[in-house]
Write a protein that holds these residues in place. Structure first.
Motif, short mmCIF file in Angstrom:
data_model
loop_
_atom_site.label_atom_id
_atom_site.label_comp_id
_atom_site.label_asym_id
_atom_site.label_seq_id
_atom_site.Cartn_x
_atom_site.Cartn_y
_atom_site.Cartn_z
N GLY A 114 0.79 -1.23 0.00
CA GLY A 114 0.00 0.00 0.00
C GLY A 114 0.81 1.27 0.00
O GLY A 114 0.26 2.37 0.08
N SER A 115 2.14 1.15 -0.12
CA SER A 115 2.99 2.33 -0.04
C SER A 115 4.08 2.30 -1.12
O SER A 115 4.39 1.24 -1.67
CB SER A 115 3.65 2.42 1.34
N ALA A 116 4.63 3.46 -1.40
CA ALA A 116 5.72 3.56 -2.37
C ALA A 116 7.05 3.31 -1.67
O ALA A 116 7.16 3.42 -0.44
CB ALA A 116 5.71 4.94 -3.02
N GLY A 117 8.06 2.95 -2.46
CA GLY A 117 9.37 2.69 -1.91
C GLY A 117 10.30 2.27 -3.03
O GLY A 117 9.92 2.31 -4.21
N PRO A 118 11.50 1.83 -2.72
CA PRO A 118 12.44 1.38 -3.76
C PRO A 118 11.83 0.24 -4.59
O PRO A 118 11.43 -0.78 -4.05
CB PRO A 118 13.65 0.90 -2.95
N GLY A 119 11.74 0.47 -5.88
CA GLY A 119 11.22 -0.57 -6.76
C GLY A 119 9.71 -0.65 -6.81
O GLY A 119 9.16 -1.53 -7.48
N SER A 174 6.89 -5.22 -14.67
CA SER A 174 6.41 -5.07 -13.30
C SER A 174 5.15 -5.91 -13.09
O SER A 174 4.47 -6.31 -14.03
CB SER A 174 6.09 -3.60 -13.00
N VAL A 175 4.87 -6.18 -11.83
CA VAL A 175 3.61 -6.78 -11.40
C VAL A 175 2.82 -5.68 -10.71
O VAL A 175 3.40 -4.80 -10.05
CB VAL A 175 3.86 -7.96 -10.44
N LEU A 176 1.51 -5.71 -10.85
CA LEU A 176 0.68 -4.64 -10.27
C LEU A 176 -0.25 -5.19 -9.20
O LEU A 176 -0.66 -6.37 -9.26
CB LEU A 176 -0.13 -3.95 -11.37
N PHE A 177 -0.56 -4.35 -8.24
CA PHE A 177 -1.46 -4.70 -7.15
C PHE A 177 -2.54 -3.64 -7.08
O PHE A 177 -2.25 -2.44 -6.98
CB PHE A 177 -0.70 -4.76 -5.82
N LEU A 178 -3.79 -4.06 -7.15
CA LEU A 178 -4.92 -3.13 -7.16
C LEU A 178 -5.32 -2.78 -5.73
O LEU A 178 -5.89 -3.61 -5.01
CB LEU A 178 -6.09 -3.76 -7.92
N GLN A 179 -5.00 -1.57 -5.32
CA GLN A 179 -5.34 -1.12 -3.97
C GLN A 179 -6.81 -0.74 -3.86
O GLN A 179 -7.50 -1.13 -2.92
CB GLN A 179 -4.49 0.10 -3.59
N ARG A 180 -7.26 0.07 -4.81
CA ARG A 180 -8.63 0.61 -4.74
C ARG A 180 -9.21 0.71 -6.14
O ARG A 180 -8.50 0.99 -7.10
CB ARG A 180 -8.62 1.98 -4.05
N GLY A 181 -10.52 0.50 -6.24
CA GLY A 181 -11.18 0.55 -7.53
C GLY A 181 -11.24 -0.82 -8.18
O GLY A 181 -10.76 -1.81 -7.62
N ARG A 182 -11.82 -0.87 -9.38
CA ARG A 182 -11.95 -2.12 -10.12
C ARG A 182 -11.50 -1.90 -11.55
O ARG A 182 -11.61 -0.80 -12.09
CB ARG A 182 -13.38 -2.64 -10.05
N ALA A 183 -11.00 -2.96 -12.14
CA ALA A 183 -10.47 -2.88 -13.50
C ALA A 183 -10.86 -4.14 -14.25
O ALA A 183 -11.32 -5.13 -13.66
CB ALA A 183 -8.95 -2.72 -13.48
N LYS A 184 -10.70 -4.11 -15.55
CA LYS A 184 -10.98 -5.29 -16.37
C LYS A 184 -9.76 -5.65 -17.19
O LYS A 184 -8.95 -4.78 -17.54
CB LYS A 184 -12.19 -5.07 -17.28
N LEU A 185 -9.62 -6.93 -17.51
CA LEU A 185 -8.60 -7.42 -18.40
C LEU A 185 -9.25 -7.79 -19.71
O LEU A 185 -10.22 -8.57 -19.74
CB LEU A 185 -7.87 -8.63 -17.81
N VAL A 215 -6.46 3.02 -7.68
CA VAL A 215 -5.12 3.24 -7.12
C VAL A 215 -4.39 1.91 -7.25
O VAL A 215 -4.86 0.88 -6.78
CB VAL A 215 -5.18 3.68 -5.65
N VAL A 216 -3.22 1.94 -7.90
CA VAL A 216 -2.47 0.74 -8.23
C VAL A 216 -1.03 0.88 -7.75
O VAL A 216 -0.40 1.93 -7.93
CB VAL A 216 -2.47 0.50 -9.76
N THR A 217 -0.52 -0.18 -7.13
CA THR A 217 0.89 -0.23 -6.77
C THR A 217 1.63 -1.03 -7.84
O THR A 217 1.25 -2.17 -8.14
CB THR A 217 1.11 -0.90 -5.40
N THR A 218 2.66 -0.42 -8.43
CA THR A 218 3.48 -1.07 -9.45
C THR A 218 4.75 -1.60 -8.80
O THR A 218 5.49 -0.84 -8.16
CB THR A 218 3.84 -0.08 -10.57
N LEU A 219 5.01 -2.90 -8.95
CA LEU A 219 6.13 -3.57 -8.30
C LEU A 219 7.11 -4.05 -9.37
O LEU A 219 6.78 -4.92 -10.18
CB LEU A 219 5.64 -4.76 -7.48
#
Length: 228
Positions: free
Chosen positions: A15-20, A41-52, A94-98
């Motif tokens: 849920g937070s930003a940081g190195p990488g 990168s791999v992504l993690f969906l924090q909030r909201g909804r998305a479609k593939l 809101v998406v976290t990119t890893l």
């Protein structure tokens, strides 16, 4: 909370930003990534909804998944593959990119994060198997009922549940592999039976589960038994 989570807070990490890793915001209908892109990168969906969404070489488009908060997506990069689909925000997200290298090192170093990630992969694998069985064995009517129940995501005690985002009949048809006219027919049928209600927004009732109950088989003497 197990001992791994006590030592490493996976949810706080994701849920937070940081190195990488970076936290990004996407507006409704904005593309998060595109099919064929480099998957770094791999992504993690924090909030909201998305479609593939996948697109064939002939230009045919199909929705393969609706992503809910708390899900990873875009893991193909971990095995050196390009994006297999296009991810589009269905609402503000809101998406976290890893970064792949950072995520791999974290999984190797932190058992708690490894457990969290593997649990996601196993759940998704089970869902894919269930979807395949659904496509192979069930009628389009049952596939639609199951999809609506999955999207509604009932909790214990819920008497009705509105779908979290507005989903068109075209999208529902793409997801279950049928036509919009068939979806419209089944939606009207479900509404008449009191399984759903919709007036610009779809509301699902637990009674819809009866639409996916096993069919009845007939014994030679005429007695009914469950096919399951």
């Amino acid at each position: 909370m197990n001992s791994y989570e006590a030592a490493f807070d996976s949810k706080a990490f994701l849920g937070s930003a940081g190195p990488g890793r970076a936290v990004q915001q996407f507006r409704k209908n904005q593309a998060i990534f595109a099919q064929g892109d480099e998957a770094e990168s791999v992504l993690f969906l924090q909030r909201g909804r998305a479609k593939l969404v996948v697109m064939s070489e002939q230009g045919k488009e199909g929705v393969v998944a609706i992503l809910q908060p708390g899900q990873f997506f875009g893991e193909s990069g971990l095995i050196g593959r390009r994006r297999l689909s296009t991810a589009v925000a269905l609402e503000d997200c809101v998406v976290t990119t890893l970064a792949n290298t950072m995520l791999i090192s974290t999984l190797q170093r932190e058992p708690g994060m490894c457990e969290f990630f593997l649990t996601h992969l196993l759940k998704r694998n089970c869902r894919v198997e269930e979807d395949l069985i659904d496509q192979l064995l069930n009628s389009s009517e049952k596939r639609l009922a199951r999809l609506l129940l999955l999207l509604a995501d009932f909790s214990a005690g819920d008497t009705a549940k509105s779908l979290p985002v507005d989903i068109s009949q075209e999208t529902l048809a793409e997801m279950i592999g049928t036509t919009r006219s068939r979806v419209s027919h089944f939606m009207n049928k479900f509404r008449k039976l009191g399984f759903i209600n919709y007036n610009g927004h779809i509301e699902v009732y637990p009674s819809l589960r009866s639409a996916i109950a096993p069919d009845k088989a007939r014994l030679p003497d005429g007695e009914a038994r469950s096919s399951g």
